[in-house]
Design a protein around this motif. Sequence first.
Motif, mmCIF file in Angstrom:
data_model
loop_
_atom_site.group_PDB
_atom_site.id
_atom_site.type_symbol
_atom_site.label_atom_id
_atom_site.label_comp_id
_atom_site.label_asym_id
_atom_site.label_seq_id
_atom_site.Cartn_x
_atom_site.Cartn_y
_atom_site.Cartn_z
ATOM 1 N N ALA A 252 0.849 -1.190 0.000
ATOM 2 C CA ALA A 252 0.000 0.000 0.000
ATOM 3 C C ALA A 252 0.884 1.239 0.000
ATOM 4 N N ALA A 253 0.468 2.256 -0.714
ATOM 5 C CA ALA A 253 1.217 3.514 -0.730
ATOM 6 C C ALA A 253 1.141 4.177 0.641
ATOM 7 N N GLU B 270 -10.586 -2.888 1.274
ATOM 8 C CA GLU B 270 -10.923 -2.163 0.054
ATOM 9 C C GLU B 270 -9.763 -2.140 -0.943
ATOM 10 N N LEU B 271 -8.533 -2.161 -0.461
ATOM 11 C CA LEU B 271 -7.373 -2.094 -1.340
ATOM 12 C C LEU B 271 -6.954 -3.471 -1.856
ATOM 13 N N ALA B 272 -7.353 -4.521 -1.163
ATOM 14 C CA ALA B 272 -6.870 -5.869 -1.465
ATOM 15 C C ALA B 272 -7.096 -6.305 -2.915
ATOM 16 N N PRO B 273 -8.315 -6.151 -3.489
ATOM 17 C CA PRO B 273 -8.481 -6.611 -4.875
ATOM 18 C C PRO B 273 -7.651 -5.818 -5.870
ATOM 19 N N TYR B 274 -7.348 -4.570 -5.560
ATOM 20 C CA TYR B 274 -6.543 -3.740 -6.453
ATOM 21 C C TYR B 274 -5.077 -4.142 -6.391
ATOM 22 N N LYS B 275 -4.585 -4.456 -5.193
ATOM 23 C CA LYS B 275 -3.222 -4.954 -5.073
ATOM 24 C C LYS B 275 -3.087 -6.288 -5.803
ATOM 25 N N SER B 276 -4.098 -7.143 -5.685
ATOM 26 C CA SER B 276 -4.059 -8.443 -6.365
ATOM 27 C C SER B 276 -4.065 -8.270 -7.876
ATOM 28 N N VAL C 114 0.763 1.030 -4.172
ATOM 29 C CA VAL C 114 -0.576 1.124 -4.750
ATOM 30 C C VAL C 114 -1.439 2.069 -3.924
ATOM 31 N N ALA C 115 -2.076 3.016 -4.591
ATOM 32 C CA ALA C 115 -2.991 3.957 -3.938
ATOM 33 C C ALA C 115 -4.334 3.920 -4.645
ATOM 34 N N LEU C 116 -5.403 4.133 -3.877
ATOM 35 C CA LEU C 116 -6.755 4.011 -4.415
ATOM 36 C C LEU C 116 -7.654 5.130 -3.905
ATOM 37 N N ASP C 117 -8.472 5.654 -4.811
ATOM 38 C CA ASP C 117 -9.505 6.627 -4.455
ATOM 39 C C ASP C 117 -10.799 6.184 -5.113
ATOM 40 N N ARG C 118 -11.854 5.988 -4.314
ATOM 41 C CA ARG C 118 -13.158 5.575 -4.837
ATOM 42 C C ARG C 118 -14.203 6.520 -4.271
ATOM 43 N N ARG D 55 -18.341 -3.217 -9.113
ATOM 44 C CA ARG D 55 -17.973 -4.133 -8.030
ATOM 45 C C ARG D 55 -16.461 -4.209 -7.922
ATOM 46 N N ALA D 56 -15.967 -4.340 -6.720
ATOM 47 C CA ALA D 56 -14.534 -4.187 -6.455
ATOM 48 C C ALA D 56 -13.653 -5.096 -7.316
ATOM 49 N N ASP D 57 -13.941 -6.393 -7.385
ATOM 50 C CA ASP D 57 -13.067 -7.317 -8.119
ATOM 51 C C ASP D 57 -13.020 -6.988 -9.612
ATOM 52 N N ALA D 58 -14.216 -6.783 -10.211
ATOM 53 C CA ALA D 58 -14.268 -6.476 -11.640
ATOM 54 C C ALA D 58 -13.680 -5.107 -11.924
ATOM 55 N N ASN D 59 -13.928 -4.162 -11.037
ATOM 56 C CA ASN D 59 -13.390 -2.820 -11.204
ATOM 57 C C ASN D 59 -11.869 -2.837 -11.145
#
Length: 200
Positions: free
Chosen positions: A49-50, A59-65, A90-94, A171-175
């Motif tokens: 994570a950044a 919330e960050l887990a699927p994006y890191k994967s 990895v950084a995320l904004d939703r 949805r988080a995984d598909a997104n």
Amino acid sequence: MKLPKLVLLSLGTIGLAGCATAPGPVEVTRFHDAAAIAQVGSGTIFIEAAPGEDASGLELAPYKSAVARELAALGYRETSREDAQHIAQVALDRYISREGNRRGPVSVGVGGSTGGYRSGVGMGIGINLGGGAKDLVDTELAVAIKDKASESNIWEGRAQFAVKENSELARADANAQTVASALFREFPGGNGETVEVWVQ
């Protein structure tokens, strides 16, 4: 002020039900250090994570994967931080927006920044996004690849994507799959170039 060159690319069809109409493009901007570009796309890497992001947040887990899968496909070998030659942060904004106006976060969280890109709150699991048909879920995924020895960034990328909140791609995984795939398409990409990767 010189505007970045805009290029249109196509992201392969994602086989997900519930997407009656094609969503808009993922806007991707990337920068890299020309002197260090030979290092990009090979060697060992650790994904984290950044700074400012919740390292243990769901919330960050699927994006890191998703980022890990893309980096592995490029030739990186994921390893421990101790053994890694490179670090990917990895950084995320939703957040929810309506007709292009920022309205509020999808869930509550504390964000940081990486590579000069804004990052912030993440998406929780099982949250009712609410709102009408015009509500959009906006995602900004930023990744910085650093040389571990020098701690300098050798590559930075940001992907921005807006999709209707009732779409499967919200949805988080598909997104995560969508934005990460767009971010690393034709890696490392043009330095300072902004491209639109269309999701079909």
